[in-house]
Enzyme design. Structure first.
Site, PDB file in Angstrom:
ATOM      1  N   SER B  11      28.971  41.677  44.146  1.00 21.31           N
ATOM      2  CA  SER B  11      29.458  40.287  44.392  1.00 21.31           C
ATOM      3  C   SER B  11      28.169  39.469  43.957  1.00 21.31           C
ATOM      4  O   SER B  11      27.361  39.504  42.871  1.00 21.31           O
ATOM      5  CB  SER B  11      29.908  39.911  45.795  1.00 21.31           C
ATOM      6  N   HIS B  38      32.740  39.997  41.439  1.00 27.81           N
ATOM      7  CA  HIS B  38      33.420  38.949  41.816  1.00 27.81           C
ATOM      8  C   HIS B  38      32.681  37.706  41.063  1.00 27.81           C
ATOM      9  O   HIS B  38      31.562  37.624  40.753  1.00 27.81           O
ATOM     10  CB  HIS B  38      33.132  38.358  43.344  1.00 27.81           C
ATOM     11  N   ASP B 131      33.951  42.426  51.418  1.00 27.43           N
ATOM     12  CA  ASP B 131      34.814  43.152  50.267  1.00 27.43           C
ATOM     13  C   ASP B 131      33.982  44.686  49.996  1.00 27.43           C
ATOM     14  O   ASP B 131      32.954  44.476  49.567  1.00 27.43           O
ATOM     15  CB  ASP B 131      34.988  42.325  49.060  1.00 27.43           C
TER      16      ASP B 131
END
Lengths: 277, 190
Positions: B11, B38, B131
């Site tokens: 991310s 992401h 996540d």
């Protein structure tokens, strides 16, 4: 090689759902089905997919819940703003040459994209001569689409999408706010025909000038994609427009030769006339 | 153990981390790699072609129904989940966000674990949300190998820390050591 037990159970469950209720998910991409079934399994207190299969056969309400789980209801207004920009630039001039326009929006879910297209056509002066058939197999989603009532909190995102898509008006003119709900304008609804249609099990719906089916085919395996692409080809007039999702293509259908690519990135195609162009 | 595929999730700070790892892999590297990074849904795929130019192995945006090929890196498109199918092809979906993310790392990891079981390597890199933690745990439950970037060396340490807290991780490595681990894993498969 021994098959994974869960895989066998999933096949049997989908078979049960099809034989008992006629909804056919047997040719959907498996990873996505498995993910949704495992989510439901964790929520419903049963131990195995086999137990879910038994419940599906004997409990109509549970089957209805599962049907909602398996159908694709994620959508938003003016999703992929660039797509709507491309429609204004490359497709609207073609539609303007017709005295009436018939559009099929296949897999319309809760209706956000149908309303988006209605807004665009109204702004382009085309809506009055358009009939839009918006279809889905999910009756509950279709009822919601017909009502055209959405959460007010979503409107901020939809407004931003609309502006990026080349919209020229105040987006708030297209709905009425009532407490925390946004009710779509009646003038947008009047030429939309909401209808039950299942892409997997039903046949040609109508002869139309344009088909919009975005982010539905990615859930199907390649055989089913090909079958549905043939259905679309048979439903389009010569010179008709096919709009797919930005990650979808004609490559499993063997039909690429029958279309001209109007917009490579936005996946907009035009069906060729018998002579070529 | 013979590993057959690698999945990576990243991310905040991930573009640099992915570039560092992938560009360090040699041209003969044959394990397929699937990556979720992401990104804003509005991001185009320009950065993917940049990583491809810097790398000896092929780097591309994942196409739906594409077969995982040896020596190729597949990156999830912005705003689509990426999943691995049992026939080792890739699927895309617009399902709801998972952990506020689409693509979500957990979605990729869990689907890949179902397919490759103990022959999968999962890697969680820099990021500021959790996540990937459940996905990495799933990979471990299936007998796969769990690798996490050392939180202190990550641009954002939260995601690696969450992954370490969620499961028994096999390797916690600084960024520059991760490609070497991949290469030694790959040599065992030859």
């Amino acid at each position: 090689m021994t098959k994974d037990t869960t895989e066998i159970e999933i096949h049997l469950l989908l078979e049960a759902l099809y034989r008992k209720y006629g909804y056919d998910f047997r040719q959907y991409s498996e990873a996505h089905i498995r993910r949704r079934l495992m989510n439901r399994l964790a929520l419903c207190g049963l131990q195995t997919i086999s137990e879910m299969q038994s419940r599906v056969l004997h409990d109509r309400e549970f089957a209805a819940v599962l049907l909602q789980d398996l159908s694709i209801t994620v959508t938003e207004m003016f999703r992929d703003a660039e797509f709507y920009r491309a429609i204004r630039q490359s497709v609207v001039p073609i539609l303007k040459t017709y005295s009436f326009v018939k559009i099929w929006h296949a897999g319309c879910s809760t209706g956000q994209e149908a309303y988006s297209m209605a807004i665009l056509l109204q702004e382009e002066g085309l809506y009055e001569r358009t009939t839009m058939y918006a279809t889905d197999f999910n009756q509950r989603a279709l009822d919601q689409a017909r009502e055209g009532i959405y959460a007010n909190e979503q409107m901020k995102e939809y407004t931003a999408n609309y502006q990026r898509s080349g919209g020229r008006e105040a987006f708030s003119d297209y709905y009425t706010s009532n407490y925390n709900m946004a009710i779509m304008e009646a003038s947008l609804k009047k030429n939309i025909v909401w209808a039950h249609h299942n892409l997997v099990t039903d046949s040609v719906f109508a002869e139309v000038h344009m088909i919009m089916c975005r982010n539905v085919l990615i859930y199907f395996n390649s055989d089913l994609q090909s079958k549905v692409q043939h259905l679309f080809r048979d439903s389009l007039t010569h010179g008709g427009i096919l709009c797919l999702g930005s990650k979808e293509s004609l490559r499993f259908s063997g039909l690429a030769e029958e279309y001209i690519e109007l917009d490579k990135v936005q996946k907009i195609f035009k069906k060729k006339y018998p002579g070529g162009e | 153990m013979i590993y057959r595929a690698i999945v990576i999730g990243a991310s905040a700070g991930g573009l640099h981390a992915i570039k560092t790892i992938v560009s360090a892999l040699p041209s003969g590297f044959r394990l397929p790699i699937a990556i979720v990074q992401h990104l804003s849904p509005l991001t185009d795929n320009y950065w993917i072609s940049m990583v491809d130019k810097l790398s000896a192995i092929a780097v591309k945006e994942a196409d739906e129904k594409e077969k995982l090929e040896a020596g190729t890196v597949y990156i999830a498109p912005a705003n689509y989940h990426l999943l691995v199918e049992r026939d080792e092809t890739l699927s895309l979906s617009i399902d709801p966000k998972v952990n506020y993310a689409r693509p979500a790392i957990d979605t990729l990891f869990e689907s890949a674990a179902d397919v490759f079981r103990q022959q999968l390597v999962g890697v969680v890199l820099t990021g500021s949300n959790s996540d990937g933690a459940l996905g990495l745990r799933r990979i471990k439950e299936c007998g796969g190998l769990a690798v996490v970037q050392e939180p202190g060396t990550a641009e954002a340490g939260y995601m690696p820390e969450a992954a370490i807290a969620a499961t028994q991780v096999d390797y916690i490595l600084p960024l520059e050591k991760i490609a070497s681990l991949f290469i030694s894993i790959h040599q065992q498969t030859l």
